[in-house]
Scaffold this motif. Structure first.
Motif, PDB file in Angstrom:
ATOM      1  N   ARG A   1       0.833  -1.203   0.000  1.00 38.74           N
ATOM      2  CA  ARG A   1       0.000   0.000   0.000  1.00 38.74           C
ATOM      3  C   ARG A   1       0.871   1.258   0.000  1.00 38.74           C
TER       4      ARG A   1
ATOM      5  N   ARG B   1     -13.101  14.590   2.541  1.00 43.36           N
ATOM      6  CA  ARG B   1     -11.690  14.408   2.879  1.00 43.36           C
ATOM      7  C   ARG B   1     -10.836  14.268   1.623  1.00 43.36           C
TER       8      ARG B   1
ATOM      9  N   LYS C   1      -2.468   6.830   1.222  1.00 41.83           N
ATOM     10  CA  LYS C   1      -2.324   7.242   2.632  1.00 41.83           C
ATOM     11  C   LYS C   1      -1.372   8.436   2.684  1.00 41.83           C
TER      12      LYS C   1
ATOM     13  N   TYR D   1      -5.481  13.886   5.539  1.00 42.42           N
ATOM     14  CA  TYR D   1      -5.634  14.078   6.988  1.00 42.42           C
ATOM     15  C   TYR D   1      -5.748  15.559   7.327  1.00 42.42           C
TER      16      TYR D   1
ATOM     17  N   GLU E   1     -16.060   6.827   4.252  1.00 43.27           N
ATOM     18  CA  GLU E   1     -15.153   6.541   5.371  1.00 43.27           C
ATOM     19  C   GLU E   1     -15.763   6.999   6.685  1.00 43.27           C
TER      20      GLU E   1
ATOM     21  N   ALA F   1     -10.943   8.249  10.091  1.00 39.17           N
ATOM     22  CA  ALA F   1      -9.814   7.633   9.387  1.00 39.17           C
ATOM     23  C   ALA F   1      -9.921   6.115   9.453  1.00 39.17           C
ATOM     24  N   ALA F   2     -11.137   5.613   9.294  1.00 43.42           N
ATOM     25  CA  ALA F   2     -11.360   4.165   9.290  1.00 43.42           C
ATOM     26  C   ALA F   2     -12.370   3.830   8.196  1.00 43.42           C
ATOM     27  N   ASN F   3     -12.407   2.568   7.788  1.00 43.95           N
ATOM     28  CA  ASN F   3     -13.374   2.123   6.784  1.00 43.95           C
ATOM     29  C   ASN F   3     -14.699   1.744   7.451  1.00 43.95           C
TER      30      ASN F   3
ATOM     31  N   LEU G   1      -9.698   4.765   1.295  1.00 44.70           N
ATOM     32  CA  LEU G   1      -8.379   4.188   1.584  1.00 44.70           C
ATOM     33  C   LEU G   1      -8.569   2.690   1.832  1.00 44.70           C
TER      34      LEU G   1
ATOM     35  N   SER H   1      -8.409  -0.314   3.502  1.00 42.58           N
ATOM     36  CA  SER H   1      -7.999  -0.741   4.849  1.00 42.58           C
ATOM     37  C   SER H   1      -7.623  -2.220   4.868  1.00 42.58           C
ATOM     38  N   ILE H   2      -6.451  -2.512   5.408  1.00 47.70           N
ATOM     39  CA  ILE H   2      -6.006  -3.900   5.527  1.00 47.70           C
ATOM     40  C   ILE H   2      -6.867  -4.626   6.561  1.00 47.70           C
ATOM     41  N   THR H   3      -7.276  -3.907   7.592  1.00 48.35           N
ATOM     42  CA  THR H   3      -8.187  -4.478   8.596  1.00 48.35           C
ATOM     43  C   THR H   3      -9.495  -4.897   7.921  1.00 48.35           C
ATOM     44  N   LYS H   4     -10.010  -4.031   7.045  1.00 47.89           N
ATOM     45  CA  LYS H   4     -11.276  -4.308   6.353  1.00 47.89           C
ATOM     46  C   LYS H   4     -11.175  -5.565   5.492  1.00 47.89           C
TER      47      LYS H   4
ATOM     48  N   CYS I   1     -13.510   0.227  10.903  1.00 45.56           N
ATOM     49  CA  CYS I   1     -12.384  -0.675  11.121  1.00 45.56           C
ATOM     50  C   CYS I   1     -11.074  -0.079  10.629  1.00 45.56           C
ATOM     51  N   GLY I   2     -10.024  -0.371  11.387  1.00 43.81           N
ATOM     52  CA  GLY I   2      -8.684   0.111  11.073  1.00 43.81           C
ATOM     53  C   GLY I   2      -7.706  -0.450  12.097  1.00 43.81           C
ATOM     54  N   THR I   3      -6.420  -0.297  11.829  1.00 44.15           N
ATOM     55  CA  THR I   3      -5.390  -0.864  12.691  1.00 44.15           C
ATOM     56  C   THR I   3      -5.489  -0.383  14.148  1.00 44.15           C
TER      57      THR I   3
HETATM   58  C1  LIG Z   1      -5.074   3.969   7.500  1.00 45.21           C
HETATM   59  C2  LIG Z   1      -6.482   4.276   7.164  1.00 45.21           C
HETATM   60  C3  LIG Z   1      -7.510   3.327   7.324  1.00 45.21           C
HETATM   61  C4  LIG Z   1      -7.323   1.983   7.970  1.00 45.21           C
HETATM   62  O1  LIG Z   1      -6.431   1.147   7.306  1.00 45.21           O
HETATM   63  P1  LIG Z   1      -5.836  -0.122   8.055  1.00 45.21           P
HETATM   64  O2  LIG Z   1      -4.902  -0.700   7.074  1.00 45.21           O
HETATM   65  O3  LIG Z   1      -6.952  -1.019   8.380  1.00 45.21           O
HETATM   66  O4  LIG Z   1      -5.167   0.398   9.286  1.00 45.21           O
HETATM   67  C5  LIG Z   1      -8.798   3.676   6.899  1.00 45.21           C
HETATM   68  N1  LIG Z   1      -9.061   4.895   6.386  1.00 45.21           N
HETATM   69  C6  LIG Z   1      -8.095   5.836   6.257  1.00 45.21           C
HETATM   70  C7  LIG Z   1      -8.447   7.157   5.693  1.00 45.21           C
HETATM   71  C8  LIG Z   1      -6.778   5.555   6.626  1.00 45.21           C
HETATM   72  O5  LIG Z   1      -5.836   6.489   6.492  1.00 45.21           O
END
Ligand SMILES: *Cc1c(COP(=O)(O)O)cnc(C)c1O
Length: 341
Positions: free
Chosen positions: A83, A175, A185, A190, A221, A224-226, A245, A247-250, A284-286
């Protein structure tokens, strides 16, 4: 390494702490140098760096987890590496090879092993890789030099008292643009989100939800998460758009929903006027893995899903499974875990 650090793991939140060593590599004349670990946490860069003026930079976020047997492991660092390459390409920066990225993360975790929170605390060692355009430059063009660096910070669990739903409000701001940098990213997204976030918090919400920038009718979004939702007939739904974005978590939750929980998964439009189709929703996000969404405020009305105070059963199962995989208690799909120790 037997060094002890004086940290109360139970008191950690998401704050900067200077750890011992960080990795830094420099790109010049078409190539990355070998990279090294350094003590200094201050960067000296040209006042004319593109990262400072034109936002030519990107970053990543991933964690090292302390396991029950005293080991330390990373979760899907190859995905973060890929990514970051996508982000670099989008803002015309040189890509960091996947192996170099993973090696840098491993070096940083090993060099700061004393800061890896022990298993059972829920705390983790957060890694922040980034690439910035540096060197002398004034015109709007890509930088002549770049820095790739990784630092780490021990962070507490997002939810100290267990998973708790929070409420969000739909923002009137965007955003990112429809085919802008939403899928990369990069810091600019941000910067654009700081003000809408503050507006949401002042209204009493945890953060805001962004709709698709072209029509403002579809959820994209959550801060800053999905976003994901569980439909009344038990499908895992998440929005699809070029300005989200990835998301790897997603993507990990989608895999878990399908292969571990036997739930159907769909990436498609989520209309903000059709929130009724979901019995549970989450972000969801890290950082938090999953933040259950209690309710969403839209046009002055709060739409409540499962409950404003309790996490729904499907969300809980998804969370427990992914959390278990990350801390080594649940068997991971092939290739998801990289052992550091
Ligand atoms: C980093 C981020 C995420 C989450 O991504 P992960 O890989 O799950 O941590 C989601 N949305 C935005 C805008 C991000 O910057």
């Amino acid at each position: 390494m037997s060094k002890n650090v004086n940290i109360d793991w139970s008191k950690l939140s998401f704050n900067y702490i200077k750890t011992d060593l960080r990795y830094i590599s420099r790109w010049k004349d078409g190539q990355w140098d070998e990279g090294e670990l350094v003590e200094d946490n201050q960067l000296a860069i040209s006042e004319a760096s593109t990262a400072l003026h034109y936002g030519q930079q990107c970053f990543e976020g991933l964690k090292a987890y302390g396991t029950k047997d005293g080991g330390v492991q990373l979760f899907r660092p190859d995905e973060n590496a890929k990514r970051m390459q996508d982000s670099c390409r989008r803002v015309l920066m040189p890509e960091v090879p996947v192996e170099k990225f993973i090696d840098a993360c491993i070096q940083v975790v090993k060099a700061n092993e004393a800061y890896v929170p022990p298993y059972g605390t829920g705390a983790t060692l957060y890694l922040r890789p980034f690439v910035i355009g540096v060197g002398d430059n004034v015109g709007v063009k890509p930088a002549p030099e770049y820095i790739f660096s990784v630092f780490c910070v021990p962070v507490g669990p997002y939810f100290k008292g267990g998973l708790a739903p929070v409420n969000f409000t739909v923002s009137e701001y965007d955003r990112a643009a429809p085919y802008g940098t939403g899928a990369a990213k990069v810091g600019g997204n941000y910067a654009a989100s700081l003000y809408p976030h503050e507006v949401a918090v002042k209204k009493g919400f945890a953060d805001c939800i962004y709709l698709d920038p072209a029509t403002h009718s579809k959820i994209e979004e959550v801060g800053a998460a999905n976003f994901f939702g569980i439909t009344k007939d038990d499908k895992f739904i998440t929005p699809k758009s070029p300005s989200i974005l990835p998301s790897i978590t997603k993507y990990s939750l989608m895999h878990i929903a399908k292969d571990y929980l036997g739930i159907e998964v769909e990436e498609r439009d989520v209309l903000v006027d059709n929130l009724d189709e979901f019995k549970e929703t989450g972000a969801c996000g890290t950082a938090a893995v999953i933040t259950p969404i209690g309710g969403i405020e839209y046009k002055g009305k709060l739409h409540v899903f499962h409950s404003e105070t309790e996490v729904g059963p499907v969300t809980k199962k998804l969370y427990d499974t992914l959390y278990g995989i990350q801390f080594g208690d649940v068997t991971a799909p092939e290739g998801w875990i990289v052992k550091v120790k």
